[in-house]
Scaffold this active site. Structure first.
Site, PDB file in Angstrom:
ATOM      1  N   ARG A 212       0.835  -1.207   0.000  1.00  0.00           N
ATOM      2  CA  ARG A 212       0.000   0.000   0.000  1.00  0.00           C
ATOM      3  C   ARG A 212       0.870   1.257   0.000  1.00  0.00           C
ATOM      4  O   ARG A 212       0.553   2.245  -0.676  1.00  0.00           O
ATOM      5  CB  ARG A 212      -0.944  -0.015   1.209  1.00  0.00           C
ATOM      6  CG  ARG A 212      -2.079  -1.014   1.098  1.00  0.00           C
ATOM      7  CD  ARG A 212      -3.105  -0.819   2.197  1.00  0.00           C
ATOM      8  NE  ARG A 212      -2.723  -1.435   3.456  1.00  0.00           N
ATOM      9  CZ  ARG A 212      -3.159  -2.624   3.882  1.00  0.00           C
ATOM     10  NH1 ARG A 212      -3.969  -3.340   3.125  1.00  0.00           N
ATOM     11  NH2 ARG A 212      -2.789  -3.102   5.052  1.00  0.00           N
ATOM     12  N   PHE A 228     -11.824  -5.418  -5.544  1.00  0.00           N
ATOM     13  CA  PHE A 228     -11.821  -6.289  -4.350  1.00  0.00           C
ATOM     14  C   PHE A 228     -11.314  -5.479  -3.153  1.00  0.00           C
ATOM     15  O   PHE A 228     -10.420  -5.904  -2.424  1.00  0.00           O
ATOM     16  CB  PHE A 228     -10.941  -7.526  -4.569  1.00  0.00           C
ATOM     17  CG  PHE A 228     -11.200  -8.252  -5.855  1.00  0.00           C
ATOM     18  CD1 PHE A 228     -12.239  -9.169  -5.962  1.00  0.00           C
ATOM     19  CD2 PHE A 228     -10.421  -8.018  -6.982  1.00  0.00           C
ATOM     20  CE1 PHE A 228     -12.486  -9.840  -7.160  1.00  0.00           C
ATOM     21  CE2 PHE A 228     -10.653  -8.681  -8.178  1.00  0.00           C
ATOM     22  CZ  PHE A 228     -11.697  -9.599  -8.273  1.00  0.00           C
ATOM     23  N   ASP A 250     -16.284  -3.683  -4.653  1.00  0.00           N
ATOM     24  CA  ASP A 250     -16.319  -5.006  -4.016  1.00  0.00           C
ATOM     25  C   ASP A 250     -17.728  -5.553  -4.174  1.00  0.00           C
ATOM     26  O   ASP A 250     -18.696  -4.784  -4.202  1.00  0.00           O
ATOM     27  CB  ASP A 250     -15.937  -4.910  -2.532  1.00  0.00           C
ATOM     28  CG  ASP A 250     -15.453  -6.237  -1.971  1.00  0.00           C
ATOM     29  OD1 ASP A 250     -14.237  -6.377  -1.719  1.00  0.00           O
ATOM     30  OD2 ASP A 250     -16.291  -7.147  -1.789  1.00  0.00           O
ATOM     31  N   SER A 251     -17.856  -6.869  -4.286  1.00  0.00           N
ATOM     32  CA  SER A 251     -19.177  -7.484  -4.420  1.00  0.00           C
ATOM     33  C   SER A 251     -19.914  -7.558  -3.085  1.00  0.00           C
ATOM     34  O   SER A 251     -21.107  -7.850  -3.048  1.00  0.00           O
ATOM     35  CB  SER A 251     -19.055  -8.887  -5.014  1.00  0.00           C
ATOM     36  OG  SER A 251     -18.269  -9.709  -4.171  1.00  0.00           O
ATOM     37  N   ASP A 297      -6.593  -7.206  -6.128  1.00  0.00           N
ATOM     38  CA  ASP A 297      -6.192  -7.957  -4.936  1.00  0.00           C
ATOM     39  C   ASP A 297      -7.339  -8.878  -4.522  1.00  0.00           C
ATOM     40  O   ASP A 297      -7.993  -8.656  -3.501  1.00  0.00           O
ATOM     41  CB  ASP A 297      -5.843  -6.977  -3.800  1.00  0.00           C
ATOM     42  CG  ASP A 297      -5.293  -7.687  -2.574  1.00  0.00           C
ATOM     43  OD1 ASP A 297      -4.798  -8.826  -2.712  1.00  0.00           O
ATOM     44  OD2 ASP A 297      -5.352  -7.109  -1.471  1.00  0.00           O
ATOM     45  N   CYS A 337      -2.962 -14.250  -3.303  1.00  0.00           N
ATOM     46  CA  CYS A 337      -2.686 -14.623  -1.910  1.00  0.00           C
ATOM     47  C   CYS A 337      -2.911 -16.116  -1.683  1.00  0.00           C
ATOM     48  O   CYS A 337      -3.001 -16.559  -0.536  1.00  0.00           O
ATOM     49  CB  CYS A 337      -3.531 -13.797  -0.947  1.00  0.00           C
ATOM     50  SG  CYS A 337      -5.311 -14.054  -1.134  1.00  0.00           S
TER      51      CYS A 337
END
Length: 393
Positions: A212, A228, A250-251, A297, A337
């Site tokens: 970040r 995301f 984001d969902s 991400d 990830c």
């Protein structure tokens, strides 16, 4: 004092190289009455003591706590936690007035397999990933309070979703010590709410702190899309980096709520930020052409090796969308990830995406997890976070 598990001939070799896992296929037999979660000795076929750790039903039969003949008692937990804290102090992450958010214990990376501890201000969030660590939670929490001193006042236990469901432990999240409604922490001078009650992982993605910060340096004057976004970490770093506009997607409606709250903590009433509850692929198709910095991400696409093939297809498809829509001269931060996805797997997926899009792409940075998520040199599986920063002509 401890019951024994005996290995098949030759199966002690990986442990002789200090690998902390004993797979179930390596076990010849065990003493009667060994129960899931208890501490056991691991014995080579020729009778030599190899290590001591938590027994668990499943593909990993024993997670090794020590390769020495020592008791797993309060003194053991105290020593391991003190070593973990000292490492974070020595690298400047703990006891930093601009940063009270960090990972104190990172499982195998801190020689405490099955245990994760993240610190958020005065609260430590403890997470067990094995039945053995669950059984030891109060002993660990007690020594954690002692080792940390006045650095923490509360210990919250959050393991409902990380313990093996077949163990049927009936675990509920809650405070082991203290208790607080204060959930604002500080990372590199920026504030954020930590949802340790219902949030993913321990409430925040501590492992992206340094990435970040890097994004902040690339954000000046740019239109930024944070896909995301979860709690919006990349978004408010981009805003501090003087981005022209920042859109978070984001969902999950809950994630959008958290993102808006975190942006408001740091940049109240700032018109540069908007958040959208949308599917990633649909949003990129509809709105992707307006951005010159995109962050991808996503959550782990593969939780186990059986899902690897589909996961790599997913990473390729997602990155194709970003390459197709990002502005010329744009910068893409893209991550995986998933522990079962190797660096080479991920790079190949992104290379394939670049080729399919027909764009000219250059690698600016290869990213990974930060120093407070250390990788045990004997346990390369601990390297789970992979990232690339790409310049797209």
């Amino acid at each position: 004092m401890y019951k024994n598990i005996y290995l098949k001939k030759g199966k002690e070799e990986s442990m002789k190289r200090f690998h902390p896992w004993v797979f179930s296929g390596a076990v010849h037999h065990m003493d009667d009455g060994v129960e899931e979660g208890e501490v056991v000795n691991v014995i080579a076929s020729y009778g030599e003591f190899i290590g001591r750790g938590h027994f668990q039903i499943g593909s990993i039969a024993v997670r090794i706590l020590t390769f020495e003949d020592e008791l797993i008692d309060d003194a053991f937990w105290n020593k391991r936690l003190a070593i973990a804290l000292q490492m974070r102090i020595s690298i400047g992450i703990a006891d930093n007035p601009q940063n009270n958010t960090y990972r104190l214990v990172h499982g195998e990376g801190d020689n405490l397999p099955g245990l994760v501890i993240d610190c958020y201000g005065k609260t430590a969030v403890v997470q067990a990933h094995s039945v053995g660590m669950h059984e030891c939670r109060m002993a660990v929490a007690k020594q954690l309070m002692e080792v940390m001193g006045d650095r923490i006042e509360n210990v919250y236990y959050k393991s409902e979703t990380t313990l093996p469901y077949k163990a049927d432990l009936g675990q509920e999240n809650g405070f082991l010590f203290g208790g607080t409604d204060e959930n604002v922490a500080l990372e590199n001078g920026l504030k954020f709410h930590v949802d340790w009650l219902r949030g993913q992982k321990t409430g925040f993605f501590v492992d992206q702190r340094e990435n970040r910060s890097l994004l902040e340096h690339y954000s000046k004057g740019k239109s930024v899309l944070n896909m995301f976004c979860y709690t919006g970490g990349f978004s408010f770093y981009a805003m501090r980096g003087d981005a022209k506009l920042v859109h978070s997607v984001d969902s999950s409606a809950k994630a959008i709520e958290l993102t808006n709250a975190n942006v408001e903590l740091n940049f109240p009433n700032d018109p540069r930020h908007k958040a959208f509850c949308e599917d990633a692929f649909k949003y990129l198709d509809a709105e992707g052409d307006k951005y010159d910095l995109i962050i991808l991400d996503p959550p782990a696409f593969a939780k186990h090796r059986g899902a690897l093939h589909n996961a790599l297809k997913g990473y390729t498809r997602l990155n194709v969308k970003a390459f197709e829509h990002i502005k010329p001269g744009g910068i893409l931060f893209t991550f995986s990830c998933s522990q079962v996805v190797t660096k080479d797997n991920f790079r190949n997926a992104v290379f394939t995406a670049a080729a399919q899009s027909g764009r000219k792409v250059r690698i600016l940075h290869q990213l990974h997890q930060p120093a407070d998520h250390p990788i045990n040199i004997y346990h390369p599986e601990g390297e789970y976070l992979k990232g690339l920063v790409l310049y797209v002509e």
